[in-house]
Scaffold this motif. Structure first.
Motif, mmCIF file in Angstrom:
data_model
loop_
_atom_site.group_PDB
_atom_site.id
_atom_site.type_symbol
_atom_site.label_atom_id
_atom_site.label_comp_id
_atom_site.label_asym_id
_atom_site.label_seq_id
_atom_site.Cartn_x
_atom_site.Cartn_y
_atom_site.Cartn_z
ATOM 1 N N GLY A 45 0.803 -1.227 0.000
ATOM 2 C CA GLY A 45 0.000 0.000 0.000
ATOM 3 C C GLY A 45 0.828 1.266 0.000
ATOM 4 O O GLY A 45 2.010 1.278 0.390
ATOM 5 N N GLU A 46 0.167 2.332 -0.423
ATOM 6 C CA GLU A 46 0.799 3.640 -0.584
ATOM 7 C C GLU A 46 1.460 4.133 0.709
ATOM 8 O O GLU A 46 2.482 4.806 0.676
ATOM 9 C CB GLU A 46 -0.302 4.625 -1.024
ATOM 10 N N ARG A 47 0.873 3.775 1.860
ATOM 11 C CA ARG A 47 1.424 4.314 3.101
ATOM 12 C C ARG A 47 2.808 3.752 3.422
ATOM 13 O O ARG A 47 3.518 4.274 4.273
ATOM 14 C CB ARG A 47 0.445 4.092 4.263
ATOM 15 N N HIS A 48 3.181 2.675 2.724
ATOM 16 C CA HIS A 48 4.533 2.135 2.947
ATOM 17 C C HIS A 48 5.570 2.744 2.002
ATOM 18 O O HIS A 48 6.747 2.422 2.080
ATOM 19 C CB HIS A 48 4.515 0.613 2.791
ATOM 20 N N LYS A 49 5.102 3.587 1.076
ATOM 21 C CA LYS A 49 6.045 4.216 0.131
ATOM 22 C C LYS A 49 6.620 5.449 0.825
ATOM 23 O O LYS A 49 6.275 6.584 0.525
ATOM 24 C CB LYS A 49 5.281 4.586 -1.152
ATOM 25 N N ASN A 50 7.481 5.196 1.807
ATOM 26 C CA ASN A 50 7.983 6.319 2.612
ATOM 27 C C ASN A 50 9.480 6.153 2.906
ATOM 28 O O ASN A 50 10.108 5.153 2.528
ATOM 29 C CB ASN A 50 7.171 6.438 3.906
ATOM 30 N N ARG A 84 -4.364 -11.118 -14.476
ATOM 31 C CA ARG A 84 -5.505 -12.012 -14.190
ATOM 32 C C ARG A 84 -5.866 -12.024 -12.713
ATOM 33 O O ARG A 84 -6.997 -12.329 -12.351
ATOM 34 C CB ARG A 84 -5.194 -13.437 -14.660
ATOM 35 N N THR A 85 -4.922 -11.734 -11.863
ATOM 36 C CA THR A 85 -5.220 -11.762 -10.420
ATOM 37 C C THR A 85 -5.464 -10.359 -9.857
ATOM 38 O O THR A 85 -5.672 -10.203 -8.652
ATOM 39 C CB THR A 85 -4.042 -12.399 -9.639
ATOM 40 N N LEU A 86 -5.430 -9.364 -10.731
ATOM 41 C CA LEU A 86 -5.566 -7.981 -10.244
ATOM 42 C C LEU A 86 -7.035 -7.673 -9.921
ATOM 43 O O LEU A 86 -7.911 -7.936 -10.737
ATOM 44 C CB LEU A 86 -5.048 -7.023 -11.319
ATOM 45 N N GLY A 134 3.349 -3.375 -8.130
ATOM 46 C CA GLY A 134 2.712 -2.201 -8.729
ATOM 47 C C GLY A 134 3.606 -0.973 -8.623
ATOM 48 O O GLY A 134 4.813 -1.073 -8.354
ATOM 49 N N GLY A 135 2.998 0.187 -8.793
ATOM 50 C CA GLY A 135 3.748 1.431 -8.789
ATOM 51 C C GLY A 135 4.414 1.729 -7.461
ATOM 52 O O GLY A 135 5.462 2.382 -7.424
ATOM 53 N N VAL A 136 3.832 1.263 -6.371
ATOM 54 C CA VAL A 136 4.424 1.525 -5.058
ATOM 55 C C VAL A 136 5.788 0.847 -4.956
ATOM 56 O O VAL A 136 6.802 1.482 -4.624
ATOM 57 C CB VAL A 136 3.474 1.052 -3.926
ATOM 58 N N PRO A 170 6.480 -4.846 -13.654
ATOM 59 C CA PRO A 170 5.227 -4.292 -13.127
ATOM 60 C C PRO A 170 4.084 -5.304 -13.213
ATOM 61 O O PRO A 170 3.949 -6.009 -14.218
ATOM 62 C CB PRO A 170 4.961 -3.101 -14.062
ATOM 63 N N THR A 171 3.259 -5.340 -12.162
ATOM 64 C CA THR A 171 2.185 -6.340 -12.125
ATOM 65 C C THR A 171 0.793 -5.722 -11.995
ATOM 66 O O THR A 171 -0.182 -6.442 -11.817
ATOM 67 C CB THR A 171 2.405 -7.329 -10.955
ATOM 68 N N THR A 172 0.687 -4.376 -12.014
ATOM 69 C CA THR A 172 -0.636 -3.755 -12.106
ATOM 70 C C THR A 172 -0.743 -3.122 -13.493
ATOM 71 O O THR A 172 0.287 -2.784 -14.108
ATOM 72 C CB THR A 172 -0.855 -2.644 -11.055
ATOM 73 N N LEU A 173 -1.978 -2.916 -13.945
ATOM 74 C CA LEU A 173 -2.156 -2.284 -15.253
ATOM 75 C C LEU A 173 -1.574 -0.875 -15.235
ATOM 76 O O LEU A 173 -0.929 -0.437 -16.190
ATOM 77 C CB LEU A 173 -3.654 -2.255 -15.607
HETATM 78 N N1 LIG Z 1 6.823 6.603 -11.574
HETATM 79 C C1 LIG Z 1 5.808 7.021 -12.292
HETATM 80 O O1 LIG Z 1 5.967 7.527 -13.407
HETATM 81 C C2 LIG Z 1 4.432 6.831 -11.772
HETATM 82 C C3 LIG Z 1 3.324 7.031 -12.605
HETATM 83 C C4 LIG Z 1 2.052 6.786 -12.090
HETATM 84 C C5 LIG Z 1 1.899 6.367 -10.774
HETATM 85 N N2 LIG Z 1 2.995 6.187 -9.992
HETATM 86 C C6 LIG Z 1 2.871 5.731 -8.604
HETATM 87 O O2 LIG Z 1 2.347 4.407 -8.636
HETATM 88 C C7 LIG Z 1 1.693 4.150 -7.392
HETATM 89 C C8 LIG Z 1 0.375 3.445 -7.678
HETATM 90 O O3 LIG Z 1 0.663 2.232 -8.308
HETATM 91 P P1 LIG Z 1 -0.405 1.066 -8.390
HETATM 92 O O4 LIG Z 1 -1.706 1.627 -8.812
HETATM 93 O O5 LIG Z 1 0.232 -0.003 -9.183
HETATM 94 O O6 LIG Z 1 -0.629 0.675 -6.855
HETATM 95 P P2 LIG Z 1 0.040 -0.445 -5.895
HETATM 96 O O7 LIG Z 1 1.452 -0.636 -6.204
HETATM 97 O O8 LIG Z 1 -0.347 -0.061 -4.527
HETATM 98 O O9 LIG Z 1 -0.750 -1.765 -6.318
HETATM 99 C C9 LIG Z 1 -2.147 -1.830 -6.123
HETATM 100 C C10 LIG Z 1 -2.546 -3.082 -5.331
HETATM 101 O O10 LIG Z 1 -2.522 -4.208 -6.215
HETATM 102 C C11 LIG Z 1 -1.767 -5.256 -5.620
HETATM 103 N N3 LIG Z 1 -1.212 -6.008 -6.749
HETATM 104 C C12 LIG Z 1 -0.198 -5.652 -7.543
HETATM 105 N N4 LIG Z 1 -0.084 -6.520 -8.559
HETATM 106 C C13 LIG Z 1 -1.040 -7.448 -8.375
HETATM 107 C C14 LIG Z 1 -1.439 -8.594 -9.106
HETATM 108 N N5 LIG Z 1 -0.868 -8.909 -10.273
HETATM 109 N N6 LIG Z 1 -2.460 -9.340 -8.632
HETATM 110 C C15 LIG Z 1 -3.102 -8.991 -7.486
HETATM 111 N N7 LIG Z 1 -2.782 -7.909 -6.765
HETATM 112 C C16 LIG Z 1 -1.761 -7.144 -7.220
HETATM 113 C C17 LIG Z 1 -0.787 -4.549 -4.736
HETATM 114 O O11 LIG Z 1 -0.284 -5.409 -3.745
HETATM 115 C C18 LIG Z 1 -1.648 -3.424 -4.178
HETATM 116 O O12 LIG Z 1 -2.428 -3.896 -3.115
HETATM 117 C C19 LIG Z 1 1.520 5.482 -6.697
HETATM 118 O O13 LIG Z 1 2.426 5.550 -5.627
HETATM 119 C C20 LIG Z 1 1.887 6.512 -7.772
HETATM 120 O O14 LIG Z 1 2.458 7.667 -7.225
HETATM 121 C C21 LIG Z 1 4.245 6.406 -10.460
#
Ligand SMILES: NC(=O)c1ccc[n+]([C@@H]2O[C@H](COP(=O)([O-])OP(=O)(O)OC[C@H]3O[C@@H](n4cnc5c(N)ncnc54)[C@H](O)[C@@H]3O)[C@@H](O)[C@H]2O)c1
Length: 386
Positions: free
Chosen positions: A83-88, A182-184, A115-117, A139-142
């Motif tokens: 989660g975002e709160r750990h990005k510190n 698929r798991t997101l 993900g982005g965190v 990266p594993t989030t869209l």
């Molecule tokens: N560097 C950049 O250019 C840039 C651009 C946009 C956003 N960001 C940053 O990205 C962050 C947001 O990233 P996010 O939306 O990926 O959030 P996140 O990293 O918090 O991921 C979202 C949730 O999905 C879970 N997750 C991740 N992959 C998964 C998977 N494949 N299956 C199931 N669960 C999964 C994570 O554990 C988390 O609970 C913010 O901190 C933002 O500031 C950075």
């Protein structure tokens, strides 16, 4: 896992062409990560620090470790909180201590799985450790696949501001395995699609149309069924982002043209304010960007730059990303108050990314937008999605 021929996108920075890197996009690519790491890292690289969180590592850690170890790397994982709160700064310090405890050398590397965190934090740790070592993004989030993992922005948050401590540090390679989506959870997909719509709306009309077409066929909120079509679309988004980053790697604050990196902040002015006034609890970042784009669209229409029919297309596009949490109970005055402390302000005034038309952003000084236009636009946009 099925492996298809991956899409390969080259990210070439105009100012430092020698630092180019590749983004690989395809289904099942986790199993090829070792080979790709060998191809992109220093030939002397031996040790890798794998940064992830418990949830993502539980799903994909084993496959990744197997592939990296098969390529003769010694790999040690370190899991941060989810989660975002750990990005510190505290987590950053823990990760840096971990890198030091492994005795990583200049030729070794950090791998970010998540993900982005995870990507933003691991990237920053790699940038700081020994004044900068290589890192790979997986990266594993869209959202992270279409946006955060490419372009080299790394950061952590402080108590008062998001992403306020960071540096530019480009990854050595990005490996996008579309099967991880698929798991997101559905909401995370919606958030990612909003950022995808943002790319097209701000900078490339054909990409906007293509994304909306895809969302019509593949209902948002569900993991898409066609891996090949999804991989092509994600690769198109990465190509777009790469083209913008190539010409303005460090987001020059003096630039106000429609190809400046700042256009990627389309929708973010209001999004940051929405997130702040709801204590970062109601919206996923991408969801807030969904509303933010609508606010910018409403302002653009009121200033006479955007045609009403194009605003309607933008509304449809945001709707097709999935259902957003409600925002109609948030008074516009709360948002305007939060806007006053936006970190993207330059010389004391907020720069708004508006639209001249879909696919063509316009950067406007906040002082050119009257309080009335802003209030009316906020009211219209926050009430009009569900
Ligand atoms: N560097 C950049 O250019 C840039 C651009 C946009 C956003 N960001 C940053 O990205 C962050 C947001 O990233 P996010 O939306 O990926 O959030 P996140 O990293 O918090 O991921 C979202 C949730 O999905 C879970 N997750 C991740 N992959 C998964 C998977 N494949 N299956 C199931 N669960 C999964 C994570 O554990 C988390 O609970 C913010 O901190 C933002 O500031 C950075």
């Amino acid at each position: 896992m099925s492996v298809m021929t991956p899409q390969r996108v080259r990210v070439r920075l105009r100012a430092r062409a020698a630092d180019e890197y590749h983004v690989l996009v395809g289904a099942g690519l986790l199993t090829q990560s070792g080979t790709e790491a060998r191809r992109s890292l220093d030939p002397r690289a031996q040790r890798l620090a794998l940064i992830s969180n418990e949830k993502v590592f539980g799903l994909y850690g084993a496959a990744l470790l197997k592939s990296l170890r098969a390529a003769a790397f010694s790999v040690e994982p370190f899991l941060i909180g989810d989660g975002e709160r750990h990005k510190n700064l505290r987590t950053l310090e823990q990760v840096l201590a971990f890198l030091a405890s492994l005795g990583l050398e200049r030729t070794d590397a950090v791998v970010a799985l998540g993900g982005g965190v995870v990507g933003d934090l691991a990237g920053l740790a790699a940038a700081l450790y020994l004044r900068g070592i290589a890192f790979l993004q997986i990266p594993t989030t869209l959202l992270a696949q279409v946006d955060a993992s490419v372009g080299g922005k790394t950061a952590v948050n402080t108590k008062t501001a998001k992403n306020s401590i960071g540096v530019f540090h480009q990854p050595r390679a990005v490996i996008v395995d579309t099967e991880t989506l698929r798991t997101l959870p559905a909401r995370e997909l919606t958030a990612g699609w909003c950022e995808a719509v943002k790319h097209g709306a701000a900078g490339e009309r054909s990409l906007f149309d293509r994304t909306v077409e895809f969302l019509k066929l593949e209902p948002a909120g569900h993991a898409p069924s066609s891996d090949a079509a999804l991989a092509r679309l994600i690769a198109a988004h990465i190509s777009f982002k790469a083209s913008i980053v190539a010409g303005d790697e460090r987001e020059d604050v003096g630039r106000t043209d429609y190809r400046s990196r700042r256009i990627l902040n389309f929708g973010h002015t209001t999004a940051h304010a929405l997130e702040a006034v709801t204590g970062y609890r109601r919206f996923r970042h991408g969801e807030a960007v969904g509303y933010g784009m609508l606010v910018a669209g409403e302002i653009s229409k009121r200033l006479g730059t955007l045609d009403g029919s194009e605003l309607e297309l933008l509304r449809d596009a945001v709707r097709s990303c999935g259902r957003l949490p409600r925002a109609d109970d948030i008074a516009p005055t709360r948002i305007t108050g939060a806007l006053a402390s936006d970190k993207k302000s330059v010389g004391g005034s907020v720069k708004w990314i508006l639209l001249e038309r879909l696919g063509h952003a316009l950067i406007v000084d906040g002082r050119e937008i009257s309080a009335r236009v802003l209030r009316d636009s906020l009211r219209a946009a926050l009430h009009k999605t569900s």
